[in-house]
Design a protein around this motif. Structure first.
Motif: not given
Length: 416
Positions: A406-416, A368-370, A393-404
């Motif tokens: 700051q979220w090393d203590d989290h395994d999950r983030v929510r996108l607005n 859902d991209g959330l 990963l497989k073709p079609g997957d979407r990933v975050i390429l930016s520096d992450t």
């Protein structure tokens, strides 16, 4: 005897029951709360770089910055020590091979050239005199040989005549024998003189060669001194542009000191500096493209410097196309070298974290991209802007390429 108050006891038991239930509820809530995972941090979608995993052809490239430099550069050095008398041309001037750039003075060089010139004239005159002497000696030897031959012919003829007269009884036997002995002596002398003349004639060439070699030696020395004298007028030696004149009038320079630098601006090549970690796969002949910021020129890797300087490797690129307007020496450029084409590979944009052939944690977006969940991804070969995905990963997957980080203590983030 009093009767127990049943209503008070009932109320007391009810309060204890309620208090126990509340306590158990609080304990349960505390246990549930302690077992809950931290709330996923919220991230603005517009502030992160999201890319989609693809399958297909991936072009491996490396990139670096550099400059355009002339293919032909000539440093002009002083042939001998001297003093700068006059600077005729300044940097930026267009020069031809015979153009004089500056003039030196050295009295010792002038005197040495004059002395060797006189020595050469004396040696050449001595050679001519020696030739005359050899010819005179040869003529004298030839004259002696001719006289010896004539004496021999006369003695032989006299001996034959006396022999004939002896047979007729007109001369004595003694006179006949004496004439034969004289003829034999004349023959021996003639043989010796003929050999001496032949030796004299054969010896002319070696003697002349020896004397001529001595003259050639003096001539070479005189030419060397004359060249040093001529070199006091420092000439460009090639057509191009005068780039540097690192001396001033009145300066004293030593032999071998650099006096000027001339470059041919019509033939340029690119020098690109590639990070040493990316230069290991560069080979001679690989295609390259040079961005002059006014156009892109195709090229080919022509040389790889074996040394590493400041963490970079110098790569020279021979330019194959026509240079765009404004291209000149020392112009800053961006160079891209094509390493290889990878067919049918899974790849994604190169993240700001992680190196090639490593395992990194990347946030993969849910369907859902959330939300995005961290997963391990095995990376393979890399390029300038893309990197191969080996697994995770497989073709079609979407990933975050930016520096992450700051979220090393989290395994999950929510996108607005």
């Amino acid at each position: 005897m009093d009767r127990p108050r049943t209503d008070q006891t009932h109320r007391r038991r009810k309060r204890w029951t309620v208090a126990s239930g509340i306590a158990l509820a609080l304990v349960g809530v505390a246990v549930v709360v302690t077992r809950l995972k931290p709330a996923a941090p919220t991230v603005e979608r517009s502030l992160v770089w999201i890319d989609t995993v693809k399958r297909g052809e991936m072009l491996r490239e490396v990139r670096g910055i550099g400059t355009l430099v002339p293919e032909q550069i000539s440093w002009i050095a002083a042939r001998s020590a001297g003093r700068i008398d006059r600077i005729v041309l300044r940097p930026g001037a267009t020069v031809k091979p015979e153009d004089v750039i500056l003039i030196l003075s050295n009295p010792e060089v002038v005197q040495a050239a004059a002395d060797t010139g006189l020595q050469l004239k004396a040696s050449e005159a001595d050679l001519e005199s020696f030739k005359v002497q050899l010819k005179s000696g040869l003529l004298a030897s030839e004259s002696t040989a001719a006289a010896a031959k004539a004496d021999y012919e006369q003695a032989k003829l006299r001996a034959q005549v006396n022999e004939d007269l002896f047979k007729k009884g007109l001369v004595s036997e003694l006179e006949m024998r004496l004439s034969k002995v004289t003829a034999q002596q004349a023959e021996a002398r003639n043989t010796i003189e003929q050999k001496r003349f032949a030796f004299a004639r054969q010896g002319i060439a070696p003697q002349l060669a020896t004397k001529a070699a001595e003259v050639d030696q003096v001539r070479a020395q005189a030419k060397l001194r004359q060249d040093e004298l001529d070199a006091l007028e420092v000439r460009a030696g090639m057509a191009g542009v005068l780039k540097v004149v690192p001396v001033e009038i009145g300066a004293q320079v030593a032999a071998g000191a650099n006096l000027a630098r001339v470059a041919d601006p019509s033939r340029l090549e690119a020098e690109v500096r590639i990070a040493e970690t990316q230069a290991k796969d560069i080979r001679l002949g690989l295609p390259a493209s040079i961005d002059t910021r006014n156009g892109i020129v195709k090229g080919q890797v022509s040389r790889i410097d074996p040394a590493v300087q400041n963490g970079t490797v110098l790569v020279e690129v021979f330019l194959q196309g026509e240079l765009p307007p404004g291209a000149r020496p020392d112009l800053s450029i961006d160079g891209t070298i094509q390493l290889e084409r990878l067919e049918k590979v899974v790849f994604v944009g190169r993240p700001t974290f992680g190196q090639e052939k490593s395992v990194v944690g990347m946030f993969k977006l849910d369907a859902d991209g959330l939300y995005a969940t961290r997963i391990p991804v095995h990376l393979g070969r890399s390029s300038v802007s893309t990197i191969e995905v080996v697994s995770g990963l497989k073709p079609g997957d979407r990933v975050i390429l930016s520096d992450t980080s700051q979220w090393d203590d989290h395994d999950r983030v929510r996108l607005n």
